[in-house]
Scaffold this active site. Structure first.
Site, PDB file in Angstrom:
ATOM      1  N   GLY A  45       0.845  -1.190   0.000  1.00 30.55           N
ATOM      2  CA  GLY A  45       0.000   0.000   0.000  1.00 30.55           C
ATOM      3  C   GLY A  45       0.882   1.242   0.000  1.00 30.55           C
ATOM      4  O   GLY A  45       1.994   1.214   0.541  1.00 30.55           O
ATOM      5  N   GLN A  50       3.516   9.876   0.643  1.00 34.55           N
ATOM      6  CA  GLN A  50       4.758   9.096   0.729  1.00 34.55           C
ATOM      7  C   GLN A  50       5.662   9.264  -0.494  1.00 34.55           C
ATOM      8  O   GLN A  50       6.802   8.816  -0.493  1.00 34.55           O
ATOM      9  CB  GLN A  50       4.444   7.610   0.922  1.00 34.55           C
ATOM     10  CG  GLN A  50       3.778   7.315   2.258  1.00 34.55           C
ATOM     11  CD  GLN A  50       3.535   5.839   2.421  1.00 34.55           C
ATOM     12  OE1 GLN A  50       2.549   5.313   1.934  1.00 34.55           O
ATOM     13  NE2 GLN A  50       4.470   5.144   3.075  1.00 34.55           N
ATOM     14  N   CYS A 101       5.892   0.003   7.291  1.00 36.03           N
ATOM     15  CA  CYS A 101       5.569   1.119   6.403  1.00 36.03           C
ATOM     16  C   CYS A 101       6.812   1.472   5.578  1.00 36.03           C
ATOM     17  O   CYS A 101       7.911   1.498   6.122  1.00 36.03           O
ATOM     18  CB  CYS A 101       5.134   2.309   7.258  1.00 36.03           C
ATOM     19  SG  CYS A 101       4.722   3.771   6.304  1.00 36.03           S
ATOM     20  N   LEU A 102       6.617   1.728   4.304  1.00 35.80           N
ATOM     21  CA  LEU A 102       7.764   2.080   3.451  1.00 35.80           C
ATOM     22  C   LEU A 102       8.429   3.373   3.918  1.00 35.80           C
ATOM     23  O   LEU A 102       9.599   3.598   3.638  1.00 35.80           O
ATOM     24  CB  LEU A 102       7.333   2.203   1.992  1.00 35.80           C
ATOM     25  CG  LEU A 102       6.830   0.907   1.334  1.00 35.80           C
ATOM     26  CD1 LEU A 102       6.503   1.164  -0.130  1.00 35.80           C
ATOM     27  CD2 LEU A 102       7.837  -0.215   1.476  1.00 35.80           C
ATOM     28  N   HIS A 143      -4.435   2.038   7.473  1.00 37.36           N
ATOM     29  CA  HIS A 143      -3.037   2.493   7.548  1.00 37.36           C
ATOM     30  C   HIS A 143      -2.792   3.597   6.507  1.00 37.36           C
ATOM     31  O   HIS A 143      -2.217   4.641   6.825  1.00 37.36           O
ATOM     32  CB  HIS A 143      -2.114   1.287   7.313  1.00 37.36           C
ATOM     33  CG  HIS A 143      -0.656   1.615   7.249  1.00 37.36           C
ATOM     34  ND1 HIS A 143       0.263   1.149   8.161  1.00 37.36           N
ATOM     35  CD2 HIS A 143       0.052   2.370   6.362  1.00 37.36           C
ATOM     36  CE1 HIS A 143       1.467   1.620   7.851  1.00 37.36           C
ATOM     37  NE2 HIS A 143       1.369   2.357   6.752  1.00 37.36           N
ATOM     38  N   GLU A 144      -3.252   3.360   5.277  1.00 44.00           N
ATOM     39  CA  GLU A 144      -3.018   4.344   4.207  1.00 44.00           C
ATOM     40  C   GLU A 144      -3.856   5.599   4.441  1.00 44.00           C
ATOM     41  O   GLU A 144      -3.416   6.715   4.141  1.00 44.00           O
ATOM     42  CB  GLU A 144      -3.320   3.741   2.831  1.00 44.00           C
ATOM     43  CG  GLU A 144      -2.488   2.510   2.468  1.00 44.00           C
ATOM     44  CD  GLU A 144      -0.995   2.694   2.663  1.00 44.00           C
ATOM     45  OE1 GLU A 144      -0.501   3.824   2.503  1.00 44.00           O
ATOM     46  OE2 GLU A 144      -0.316   1.708   3.009  1.00 44.00           O
ATOM     47  N   HIS A 147      -2.141   8.012   6.507  1.00 40.98           N
ATOM     48  CA  HIS A 147      -1.137   8.829   5.802  1.00 40.98           C
ATOM     49  C   HIS A 147      -1.744  10.112   5.218  1.00 40.98           C
ATOM     50  O   HIS A 147      -1.113  11.162   5.267  1.00 40.98           O
ATOM     51  CB  HIS A 147      -0.494   8.025   4.664  1.00 40.98           C
ATOM     52  CG  HIS A 147       0.597   7.107   5.103  1.00 40.98           C
ATOM     53  ND1 HIS A 147       1.721   7.537   5.751  1.00 40.98           N
ATOM     54  CD2 HIS A 147       0.739   5.767   4.980  1.00 40.98           C
ATOM     55  CE1 HIS A 147       2.511   6.506   6.009  1.00 40.98           C
ATOM     56  NE2 HIS A 147       1.936   5.414   5.550  1.00 40.98           N
TER      57      HIS A 147
HETATM   58 NI    NI Z   1       2.651   3.455   5.529  1.00 36.44          NI
END
Ligand code: NI
Length: 184
Positions: A45, A50, A101-102, A143-144, A147
């Site tokens: 995701g 991001q 998370c990236l 989660h997304e 962001h």
């Molecule tokens: Ni994330």
């Protein structure tokens, strides 16, 4: 095109992202680039902040984890594009599960989230969908969604856990990190 991933500490991750309209420039390219960036980093995701853009666009591709979750096998597609999503309802039990998370490479912590959510969003063609999703897919969306609201998953862990990973977060802020994908 693979874009650099914005890491923890960059203020862009703390902004509340803005809704996008059909006239948003190069939206199709942005979505393609987000998928490419996410897959290159082995993510499932990714939200636009991001990659440094504070707009409400999320891409998801669950193919790498599809076999691990029955609710993902039941979905007719592995990918989703969520534009201007709204979480209409949270329901079901609160489930604790490890997340990563990236934007926070090498950090994994348990996060409590509702098992089921009802969401409204536009897809890449600006068609509106209202869907109730559960389990791991619901976790990814939450989660997304965080962001695009300027939150990251470590905001949701206990003060004790946060204290225990404090040095890792400081290293990350200093970009003292071993990360195999491009970042900024
Ligand atoms: Ni994330």
């Amino acid at each position: 095109m693979i874009l650099p991933v914005v890491l923890y500490g960059n203020p862009v991750l703390r902004e509340v992202a803005k809704p996008v309209g059909k006239d948003y420039p190069k939206l199709k390219e942005l979505i393609e680039d987000m998928f490419e960036t996410m897959r290159n980093a082995d993510g499932i995701g990714l939200a636009a902040p991001q990659v440094g853009l504070t707009v409400r666009v999320i891409v998801i591709d669950v193919s790498p984890v599809k076999e691990d979750y029955s609710e993902l096998k039941d979905r007719n597609t592995n990918t989703a594009v969520l534009i201007n999503p709204i979480i209409l309802e949270h329901s079901g039990e609160i489930v604790q599960k490890e997340e990563g998370c990236l934007s926070l490479p090498k950090i994994n912590e348990k996060v409590s989230r509702h098992n089921t959510i009802k969401i409204k969003y536009l897809d890449e063609n600006f068609v509106e969908h209202i869907e109730t999703v559960s389990g791991f897919f619901a976790r990814i969306v939450q989660h997304e969604y965080d962001h695009i609201e300027g939150l990251v998953f470590t905001d949701r862990i206990s003060p004790l856990r946060k204290q225990l990973i404090k040095s890792k977060l400081i290293d990350l802020t200093k970009r003292n990190v071993d990360c195999k994908y491009k970042f900024k």
